[in-house]
Design a protein around this motif. Structure first.
Motif, PDB file in Angstrom:
ATOM      1  N   GLN A 218     -17.719 -58.035  49.919  1.00 43.62           N
ATOM      2  CA  GLN A 218     -16.483 -57.969  50.697  1.00 43.62           C
ATOM      3  C   GLN A 218     -16.227 -59.315  51.362  1.00 43.62           C
ATOM      4  N   THR A 219     -14.974 -59.776  51.332  1.00 44.80           N
ATOM      5  CA  THR A 219     -14.667 -61.115  51.834  1.00 44.80           C
ATOM      6  C   THR A 219     -14.128 -61.124  53.258  1.00 44.80           C
TER       7      THR A 219
ATOM      8  N   ASP B 155      -9.023 -46.775  59.971  1.00 42.47           N
ATOM      9  CA  ASP B 155     -10.311 -46.835  59.278  1.00 42.47           C
ATOM     10  C   ASP B 155     -10.048 -47.028  57.777  1.00 42.47           C
ATOM     11  N   GLN B 156     -10.308 -48.230  57.281  1.00 44.44           N
ATOM     12  CA  GLN B 156      -9.997 -48.561  55.897  1.00 44.44           C
ATOM     13  C   GLN B 156     -11.229 -48.487  54.987  1.00 44.44           C
ATOM     14  N   THR B 157     -12.179 -47.654  55.368  1.00 46.83           N
ATOM     15  CA  THR B 157     -13.405 -47.509  54.586  1.00 46.83           C
ATOM     16  C   THR B 157     -13.106 -47.192  53.126  1.00 46.83           C
ATOM     17  N   GLY B 158     -12.165 -46.289  52.876  1.00 46.14           N
ATOM     18  CA  GLY B 158     -11.868 -45.885  51.502  1.00 46.14           C
ATOM     19  C   GLY B 158     -11.473 -47.063  50.630  1.00 46.14           C
ATOM     20  N   MET B 159     -10.646 -47.961  51.146  1.00 44.47           N
ATOM     21  CA  MET B 159     -10.213 -49.122  50.379  1.00 44.47           C
ATOM     22  C   MET B 159     -11.387 -50.060  50.106  1.00 44.47           C
ATOM     23  N   TYR B 160     -12.202 -50.308  51.119  1.00 45.64           N
ATOM     24  CA  TYR B 160     -13.337 -51.210  50.929  1.00 45.64           C
ATOM     25  C   TYR B 160     -14.368 -50.619  49.969  1.00 45.64           C
ATOM     26  N   VAL B 161     -14.538 -49.308  49.986  1.00 45.90           N
ATOM     27  CA  VAL B 161     -15.462 -48.664  49.054  1.00 45.90           C
ATOM     28  C   VAL B 161     -14.969 -48.818  47.615  1.00 45.90           C
ATOM     29  N   MET B 162     -13.672 -48.658  47.390  1.00 46.47           N
ATOM     30  CA  MET B 162     -13.121 -48.875  46.052  1.00 46.47           C
ATOM     31  C   MET B 162     -13.347 -50.316  45.606  1.00 46.47           C
ATOM     32  N   HIS B 163     -13.092 -51.255  46.494  1.00 42.75           N
ATOM     33  CA  HIS B 163     -13.297 -52.662  46.144  1.00 42.75           C
ATOM     34  C   HIS B 163     -14.769 -52.928  45.804  1.00 42.75           C
TER      35      HIS B 163
ATOM     36  N   ASP C 194     -18.942 -52.999  39.278  1.00 42.18           N
ATOM     37  CA  ASP C 194     -18.738 -52.790  37.845  1.00 42.18           C
ATOM     38  C   ASP C 194     -18.523 -54.111  37.111  1.00 42.18           C
ATOM     39  N   LEU C 195     -17.714 -54.983  37.684  1.00 45.23           N
ATOM     40  CA  LEU C 195     -17.470 -56.272  37.044  1.00 45.23           C
ATOM     41  C   LEU C 195     -18.778 -57.009  36.792  1.00 45.23           C
TER      42      LEU C 195
ATOM     43  N   HIS D 123      -7.731 -61.251  43.517  1.00 47.22           N
ATOM     44  CA  HIS D 123      -6.779 -60.270  44.037  1.00 47.22           C
ATOM     45  C   HIS D 123      -7.372 -59.474  45.198  1.00 47.22           C
ATOM     46  N   MET D 124      -8.613 -59.011  45.042  1.00 42.28           N
ATOM     47  CA  MET D 124      -9.217 -58.218  46.116  1.00 42.28           C
ATOM     48  C   MET D 124      -9.455 -59.061  47.363  1.00 42.28           C
ATOM     49  N   SER D 125      -9.811 -60.326  47.187  1.00 42.61           N
ATOM     50  CA  SER D 125      -9.960 -61.214  48.334  1.00 42.61           C
ATOM     51  C   SER D 125      -8.619 -61.413  49.043  1.00 42.61           C
TER      52      SER D 125
END
Length: 242
Positions: free
Chosen positions: A16-17, A25-33, A39-40, A153-155
């Motif tokens: 995570q950057t 609480d944005q835990t869900g978004m960070y977990v997806m990232h 996977d990458l 993109h995620m950064s």
């Protein structure tokens, strides 16, 4: 009388950057990232290390990449269709100059990734159908291109879009978006999504995600985790372990 908005301490996951502090609480978004980054890394390692002649594993990798690509495409689609329209309205009402451009730029990055996802899928298929060093090199290059786009993109999202969400969305808007996105998944895909998203999370962050998502999420994970992990072990048997 003024109301004090409680600030939420965000998760800080491997890779995570940035963590956008704020009321949501944005835990869900960070977990997806975290899952996309994981996977990458594993696909790139597997592409380099899997023996050319192990066709069964190349087929497993191609199937697993298909789940990764479809999950990423769904994630971006619901952002474009559900999340960003609400964010645009909120930014227009409560934001500052440049906020709307930031959302549009982020959505444009989604569109740039789709052709790259397709090229990688084709490269995996070619490796399974006609395994050779040339096809392995082509796959490696395609995955490197995808990694450059997706990691950037995620950064960008973590540094610009998630702080914007914290700044302009009300609690009601944020919760409505989260609920709508949660309902957008096909029921048959949910067992995979739950096991996939939780895989490799540090224990404290896994418990936080369980607390946030609720008891059904924990039950699904308990039911499907072992099967998911057995298949992961076969698929990524030659990949470097995280």
């Amino acid at each position: 009388m003024s109301t004090t908005v409680q600030q939420q301490k965000q998760v800080d996951l491997p890779g995570q950057t940035y963590a956008a502090e704020g009321p949501h609480d944005q835990t869900g978004m960070y977990v997806m990232h975290h899952a996309f980054r994981r996977d990458l890394a594993r696909f790139r390692s597997a592409a380099r290390n899997t023996p050319i002649g192990d066709v069964a594993t190349w087929r497993l990798l191609g199937e697993r990449y298909g789940r990764f690509a479809s999950t990423l495409h769904h994630h971006h689609t619901v952002e474009d269709d559900v999340y960003w329209p609400v964010l645009r309205r909120a930014a227009a009402e409560r934001g500052v100059p440049g906020d709307l451009d930031a959302v549009s730029d982020n959505s444009d990055e989604h569109a740039e990734m789709d052709p790259c996802l397709d090229l990688c899928a084709r490269a995996f298929a070619e490796m399974a159908e006609h395994p050779c060093e040339d096809h392995r090199n082509a796959l490696d290059l395609r995955l490197a291109g995808l990694a450059e786009l997706l990691l950037g993109h995620m950064s960008h999202e973590e540094h610009e879009i998630l702080p914007l969400v914290q700044r302009v969305l009300t609690h009601e808007e944020f919760m409505d978006v989260e609920k709508t996105i949660g309902k957008s998944y096909n029921g048959k895909d949910i067992p995979f999504i739950v096991a996939w998203a939780m895989h490799g999370l540090p224990p404290a962050d896994r418990d936080r995600m369980f607390a946030l998502a609720g008891a059904p999420y924990r039950v699904l994970h308990a039911l499907f985790r072992r099967g998911f992990e057995r298949r992961e072990a076969r698929t990524f048997r030659y990949a470097d372990q995280p």
